[in-house]
Design an enzyme around this catalytic site. Sequence first.
Site, short mmCIF file in Angstrom:
data_model
loop_
_atom_site.label_atom_id
_atom_site.label_comp_id
_atom_site.label_asym_id
_atom_site.label_seq_id
_atom_site.Cartn_x
_atom_site.Cartn_y
_atom_site.Cartn_z
N LYS A 52 152.60 -68.87 124.68
CA LYS A 52 151.95 -68.25 123.51
C LYS A 52 152.80 -67.08 123.00
CE LYS A 52 147.48 -69.81 125.12
NZ LYS A 52 146.18 -69.58 125.75
N GLN A 96 143.33 -64.81 128.62
CA GLN A 96 143.64 -66.12 129.20
C GLN A 96 142.61 -66.47 130.28
OE1 GLN A 96 145.90 -68.19 128.05
NE2 GLN A 96 145.65 -69.74 129.63
N ASP A 119 140.53 -67.38 119.74
CA ASP A 119 140.25 -68.59 120.53
C ASP A 119 139.05 -69.36 119.95
OD1 ASP A 119 141.80 -69.32 122.80
OD2 ASP A 119 141.16 -67.51 123.84
N1 GUN Z 1 143.01 -71.40 129.37
C1 GUN Z 1 143.33 -72.70 129.13
N2 GUN Z 1 143.26 -72.96 127.80
C2 GUN Z 1 142.91 -71.79 127.20
C3 GUN Z 1 142.69 -71.43 125.83
O1 GUN Z 1 142.79 -72.23 124.90
N3 GUN Z 1 142.36 -70.12 125.63
C4 GUN Z 1 142.21 -69.23 126.64
N4 GUN Z 1 141.87 -67.97 126.32
N5 GUN Z 1 142.41 -69.54 127.91
C5 GUN Z 1 142.76 -70.82 128.18
#
Ligand code: GUN
Length: 282
Positions: A52, A96, A119
Amino acid sequence: MPKLIDGKKIALEIKNELKVKVEKLKKEGKDVCLAVIQVGNDAASTVYVNGKKKDCEYIGIRSLSYELPEETTEQDLLNLIENLNGNANVHGILVQLPLPSHIHEEIITQAISPEKDVDGFHEVNIGRLCIGKESFECCTPAGIIQLLKRSEIEIEGKECVVLGRSNNVGKPIALLLLEENGTVTIAHSRTKKLKEITKRADIVVVAIGKPKFITKEYLKPGSVVVDVGIHRNQDNTLCGDVDFEDVAETVSAITPVPGGVGVMTRAMLMYNCVEAVCKEAL
Ligand code: GUN
């Protein structure tokens, strides 16, 4: 061979479009900024978070990195989120998941301001999606819609079957397909006569978390298959919830694993970050 719905190509297309938008925003004095929070050092999370941050760099989004120790308390994390919620220079906040077991994910995701919830996990955004209002859309489902649209696969009037009813994929993708005027059925682990239902579908979205579960017996010839699953085979290669080789001669189009849905999630996160700034101006 069916048409391969190329997530890699489409994700790059989106990121390049965002790059142009971010440059334009910079000229207007707006510097898009995402706060990325990781608690603990789960290896898979580190890979995702680094990806990311790399995307941010590519597009020109400033990323603020918070790498917190495993023993961080829920209150410490809430304090940080409150601080970032109040910081006008931060447009998106990403925590995350998964979080260490002593921190309640629900409390944390709901503490992020809905205006910075890139998100799309906050109940305000999910509620807005439900009533067809503009919202931050969950990234994986939003990515699936982009995959279909940019591959010129029509949704309107089509029989769409979603396999799986998770809050992050199954439910929101069903709502988004409905928003696109699809006729939507959600099937799940308690659904009876599953094959009869999936065989009706023009578009099948599979998000059940079972490797190679969907075979050609489940599908109508010529249907479009979107595979959300990702699993590691014994030989270390990856596979999805769909048995790709088995269905290849039956379907008209399919997302590969890897290189299908997975790569779109990050691209849509970046999209939401840029949207956060654009929405601010409204
Ligand atoms: N963990 C796995 N996929 C995601 C996601 O799309 N967003 C977040 N915040 N954590 C994750």
